[in-house]
Design an enzyme around this catalytic site. Sequence first.
Site, PDB file in Angstrom:
ATOM      1  CD  GLN A   1      10.484  29.420  -9.728  1.00 47.74           C
ATOM      2  OE1 GLN A   1      10.361  29.795 -10.893  1.00 47.74           O
ATOM      3  NE2 GLN A   1      11.663  29.371  -9.129  1.00 47.74           N
TER       4      GLN A   1
ATOM      5  CG  HIS B   1      11.223  34.299 -11.183  1.00 49.99           C
ATOM      6  ND1 HIS B   1      12.375  34.861 -11.664  1.00 49.99           N
ATOM      7  CD2 HIS B   1      11.560  33.036 -10.823  1.00 49.99           C
ATOM      8  CE1 HIS B   1      13.365  33.991 -11.586  1.00 49.99           C
ATOM      9  NE2 HIS B   1      12.896  32.877 -11.065  1.00 49.99           N
TER      10      HIS B   1
ATOM     11  CD  GLU C   1      10.157  27.506 -15.725  1.00 47.29           C
ATOM     12  OE1 GLU C   1      11.178  28.077 -16.136  1.00 47.29           O
ATOM     13  OE2 GLU C   1       9.229  28.114 -15.140  1.00 47.29           O
ATOM     14  CG  HIS C   2      11.227  25.343 -11.943  1.00 47.69           C
ATOM     15  ND1 HIS C   2      10.668  26.539 -12.358  1.00 47.69           N
ATOM     16  CD2 HIS C   2      12.540  25.407 -12.256  1.00 47.69           C
ATOM     17  CE1 HIS C   2      11.620  27.292 -12.895  1.00 47.69           C
ATOM     18  NE2 HIS C   2      12.766  26.631 -12.847  1.00 47.69           N
TER      19      HIS C   2
ATOM     20  CG  ASP D   1      16.671  29.129 -10.564  1.00 44.51           C
ATOM     21  OD1 ASP D   1      16.312  28.553 -11.609  1.00 44.51           O
ATOM     22  OD2 ASP D   1      15.921  29.861  -9.890  1.00 44.51           O
TER      23      ASP D   1
ATOM     24  CG  HIS E   1      12.106  11.484 -57.352  1.00 42.25           C
ATOM     25  ND1 HIS E   1      11.528  12.638 -57.811  1.00 42.25           N
ATOM     26  CD2 HIS E   1      12.527  11.749 -56.084  1.00 42.25           C
ATOM     27  CE1 HIS E   1      11.583  13.562 -56.866  1.00 42.25           C
ATOM     28  NE2 HIS E   1      12.196  13.050 -55.801  1.00 42.25           N
TER      29      HIS E   1
END
Length: 424
Positions: free
Chosen positions: A253, A256, A321-322, A355, A414
């Site tokens: 990660q 990235h 996230e992961h 992934d 109504h």
Amino acid sequence: MEIIKYNNQGVADLFGEREELTSNVEGTVKSIIADVRLNGDAALKKYTAQFDGYAGESLEVSETELDEAVKSLTPRYIQTLESSIANIKKFHKKQLRGDFEINEGDRIVGQKVIPVSRAGIYVPGGTAAYPSTVLMNAIPAKIAGVKEIIMSTPVKSDGKVKAEVLAAAKLCGVDKIFKIGGAQAIAALAYGTQSVPKVDKITGPGNAYVATAKKLVSGVACGIDMIAGPSEILIIADGGANPVYVAADLLSQAEHDKLASALLITDSATLAKEVACELEIQVNKLSRKEIAEASLKANCKIILTDDLSVAVELSNEYAPEHLELCVKQPFELLKKIKNAGSVFLGYNTPEAVGDYYAGANHTLPTSGTSRFSSPLGVDDFIKTTQYVYYTKPALQSAAEDITSFALSEGLTAHAESVYKRVKQ
């Protein structure tokens, strides 16, 4: 690498605040969106030349370019794409849901599931190209029943898009592909131009400019999947984990993005020290060493806890996230996980499996939003429409309750809309 002993610190103190990526560029993005709305293709060509160095006449990828991309790749790579596609399809088909109806004779209430007509998928370029992102966005859209998929991705200065990205798009049945990146691509998909069709939903990750553009058009011009922040991984590991593997997964990660986060929580002081040493060794062997080093320096922490139950509590609060559970009994620990985008279980399931290949989606909620958000899936490309049918006797039976409710809210019209039908 610093090893921090947990001592009842808050998550923000332990891991640092997640950075808001959209505020610093919002003014610039608003200007780009306004320009694209006003000037259409002319603005797109201007920004493509300015930011990507490509000044070609055509913004759309041709069939010839698609065919050439596929031919340029090895049969082995095409087979890899096809295997991954099969796994992703198998997983996402399980997410399909259908219509339902409650039919009580004189009273019918139901729901129709309808795919969006046209979806736009954004595939990042920049420092890397991501054919996997094509698969993860296009396949759920196809399974949902979306009739037209429009893809946009940055172009290189020579006018080409990476062959792997184009091949993935062709194999997934993407209908149109445009050589446009950044905020201008999101504006084009959201509002349409002379060349780019307006879409109903935009999905896919991107940089701060893309995220900000999605935020600005969301709910106004179209829907979006999520506003994605920098990638992040949190690993919970026990003393049985291999430090070589754990360090490699943290780096997966960190490479990235310089803003990516890589966090380890363990109850083993020995593992913590060994992982710290491994990170220093392994980072020097990476092709994206500079990016990974910057990420490790700014956003990598190793937290030492007394036991794994504390690690789970911290993870649930952080909502990564992961999440990797590199422990001997991962399924037992999984029962306690409440907040995570995607969870990878055991000593031999690196995040990279998800992934590319396992079938679960890799477009995941970041920045703690897994507390209330889900991974990208088929549901992101559908909407529901309800329908109601009452016969006159059914309306008469319910009239007193309905009118009473309406009058309690002060909405006499109504109530009258019911009363006028049943008063005879």
